[in-house]
Design a protein around this motif. Structure first.
Motif, short mmCIF file in Angstrom:
data_model
loop_
_atom_site.label_atom_id
_atom_site.label_comp_id
_atom_site.label_asym_id
_atom_site.label_seq_id
_atom_site.Cartn_x
_atom_site.Cartn_y
_atom_site.Cartn_z
N ALA A 33 -9.83 -1.21 -7.85
CA ALA A 33 -10.23 -2.38 -7.39
C ALA A 33 -9.62 -3.52 -8.06
CB ALA A 33 -11.86 -2.66 -7.36
N LYS A 54 -8.92 -2.08 2.00
CA LYS A 54 -10.59 -2.14 2.02
C LYS A 54 -10.98 -3.29 1.08
CE LYS A 54 -11.59 2.65 3.31
NZ LYS A 54 -12.31 3.76 3.24
N ASP A 55 -12.32 -4.08 1.90
CA ASP A 55 -12.58 -5.01 1.05
C ASP A 55 -13.64 -4.48 -0.15
OD1 ASP A 55 -15.18 -4.46 2.14
OD2 ASP A 55 -14.74 -6.18 3.53
N SER A 56 -14.14 -5.62 -0.78
CA SER A 56 -14.96 -5.04 -1.95
C SER A 56 -16.36 -4.09 -1.43
CB SER A 56 -15.32 -6.08 -2.59
OG SER A 56 -16.25 -7.07 -2.00
N GLY A 57 -16.49 -4.44 -0.61
CA GLY A 57 -17.75 -3.63 0.30
C GLY A 57 -17.61 -2.40 1.01
N ASP A 97 -8.09 -7.95 -7.13
CA ASP A 97 -7.61 -9.00 -6.26
C ASP A 97 -6.31 -8.88 -5.50
OD1 ASP A 97 -10.06 -9.99 -7.01
OD2 ASP A 97 -9.56 -11.90 -8.14
N TYR A 104 -8.07 -11.63 -1.44
CA TYR A 104 -8.96 -10.46 -0.95
C TYR A 104 -9.49 -9.89 -2.12
CZ TYR A 104 -6.68 -11.07 3.55
OH TYR A 104 -6.26 -11.56 4.65
N ALA A 105 -10.55 -10.47 -2.45
CA ALA A 105 -11.26 -10.17 -4.11
C ALA A 105 -11.86 -8.56 -4.14
CB ALA A 105 -12.38 -11.08 -4.31
N SER A 106 -11.43 -7.86 -5.41
CA SER A 106 -11.71 -6.47 -5.40
C SER A 106 -11.66 -5.59 -4.40
CB SER A 106 -13.36 -6.63 -5.83
OG SER A 106 -13.59 -7.58 -7.16
N SER A 107 -10.30 -5.59 -3.77
CA SER A 107 -9.94 -4.73 -2.95
C SER A 107 -9.32 -3.58 -3.24
CB SER A 107 -9.37 -5.50 -1.86
OG SER A 107 -9.82 -6.57 -1.02
N THR A 108 -9.22 -2.43 -2.41
CA THR A 108 -8.76 -1.25 -2.86
C THR A 108 -7.70 -0.81 -1.78
OG1 THR A 108 -10.50 -0.06 -1.74
CG2 THR A 108 -10.58 -0.41 -4.21
#
Length: 299
Positions: free
Chosen positions: A275, A229-232, A277, A256-260
Motif C-alpha cells: 500500500a 484499489k483504494d485504501s478500503g 500513495d 490516491y492514498a494508501s492504494s494497492t
C-alpha cells in the motif's frame, strides 16, 4: 447718511455705505446691483463605510451654489470647507459600490459629522462552478482579474462571490486539482447592485498510470488483470496487459492514498503491491515499474 441693508436666509447680509439718498419727484434713483454671498461652514470628521469598515478612495460631493468635493483618506475620513449653510445632501460614490447619501443642515463655522457615516453597499458578484454532470465543485480557487483583483474559494454548490467589484471586463480564472484550469472573459455592467456570472463547467484533468506485468516463462504476456484499489479495497479502475505485458490506465488527477495494485492471471500466483500513495498528475505518466508473476505449481 442713509444705508440699505440686503438680507436672505443662508446668505451674508450686506449693508451699503452710509450716503445721502436723493429722491426726486417722478424720477428713479438707482442704487445699482449687489450680490449676496452664500454663508458657509466647514464639515469635519466625516466618514464613509461599507456598513462595517471604513472605505478609502470614496468621492464625497455636495451640490449647492457653493460646491465642495473631497476624497476620503486611507482612514476613511473626509472634510469639506466653504460649504453653503442650510439643508444639503452629501453624496458618496465609489467604483464597485452603490451610491450613498447623507442629508445634513450645515451651520456656519465647524460642523462635526462624528457618528453620521455615509454607508455604501458593495456590488455583489456571484457565480457557480460545476462539473460535467452539473454538480457544484467545492474548493475551487476563483480569481477575477481586471479593474483590481478579487479572489474566493467555492463553497457548497460550487458557489463563489465577490463584493465591491467595479464595472468592466475581467478574466475569470479557475483552478482545482483534478480539473483543467480555465480562463473565461466576463463583463460586469455598470449601474448594477448585483450581477450573476453564468455557471462555468470545469473539465476533469487526467494523467496516466502505467507499468509492465509479465508471466514467468511465457512469450505472450497478454491478459494479466491489473486492478488498482483504494485504501478500503474498493476498485478504482482496472485493465489488462498487452502481448508485451504493458498496461496503462487513465485516472483523474489526484493522490490516491494508501492504494494497492493487484496483478492476477489464471495459473499464476497473484501479486499485490505494498500500500502506497499513488500520485497522478494531469497530462503526465506515473510508472509503477515491472512485475513478473510466477507460475502456480503443484506436485
Amino acid at each position: 447718511s442713509s444705508t440699505i441693508q440686503y438680507s436672505n436666509t443662508n446668505y451674508t447680509t450686506q449693508t451699503s455705505t452710509a450716503a445721502d439718498i436723493v429722491i426726486t419727484a417722478d424720477s428713479t434713483t438707482s442704487q445699482g446691483a449687489v450680490t449676496l454671498s452664500r454663508s458657509t461652514g466647514d464639515l469635519v470628521n466625516g466618514t464613509v463605510t461599507d456598513g462595517t469598515n471604513l472605505l478609502n478612495g470614496v468621492t464625497v460631493t455636495i451640490t449647492d451654489s457653493v460646491t465642495g468635493v473631497s476624497t476620503t483618506t486611507s482612514t476613511g475620513n473626509y472634510s469639506l470647507s466653504g460649504v453653503g449653510i442650510g439643508g444639503n445632501t452629501l453624496t458618496a460614490t465609489a467604483a464597485g459600490y452603490s451610491e450613498g447619501t447623507l442629508s445634513y443642515t450645515i451651520a456656519s463655522g465647524s460642523n462635526d459629522l462624528t457618528g453620521q457615516a455615509i454607508a455604501l453597499t458593495a456590488n455583489a458578484i456571484d457565480g457557480t462552478i460545476v462539473d460535467g454532470s452539473n454538480n457544484g465543485i467545492v474548493g475551487a480557487s476563483v480569481s477575477l482579474v481586471g479593474n483590481g483583483t478579487y479572489t474566493d474559494t467555492t463553497i457548497t454548490g460550487g458557489v463563489y462571490s465577490f463584493r465591491g467589484v467595479p464595472s468592466g471586463t475581467y478574466e475569470l480564472n479557475l483552478t482545482m486539482r483534478g480539473y483543467q484550469a480555465q480562463k473565461v472573459t466576463v463583463y460586469i455592467p455598470a449601474g448594477e447592485s448585483s450581477h450573476t456570472i453564468s455557471a462555468v463547467d470545469m473539465t476533469k484533468a487526467y494523467g496516466t498510470l502505467s507499468g509492465i506485468a509479465q508471466l514467468d516463462g511465457a512469450t505472450d504476456h497478454s491478459g494479466v488483470a491489473v486492478t488498482v484499489k483504494d485504501s478500503g479495497g474498493t476498485t478504482i479502475d482496472s485493465t489488462t496487459t498487452d502481448i508485451n505485458g504493458v498496461w496503462s490506465l487513465s485516472l483523474t488527477e489526484a493522490t490516491y492514498a494508501s492504494s494497492t495494485i493487484q496483478y492476477s492471471n489464471t495459473n499464476y500466483t497473484t501479486q499485490t503491491s505494498t500500500a502506497a500513495d499513488i500520485v497522478i498528475t494531469a497530462d503526465s505518466t506515473t510508472s509503477q515499474g515491472a512485475v513478473t508473476l510466477s507460475r502456480s505449481t503443484g506436485d
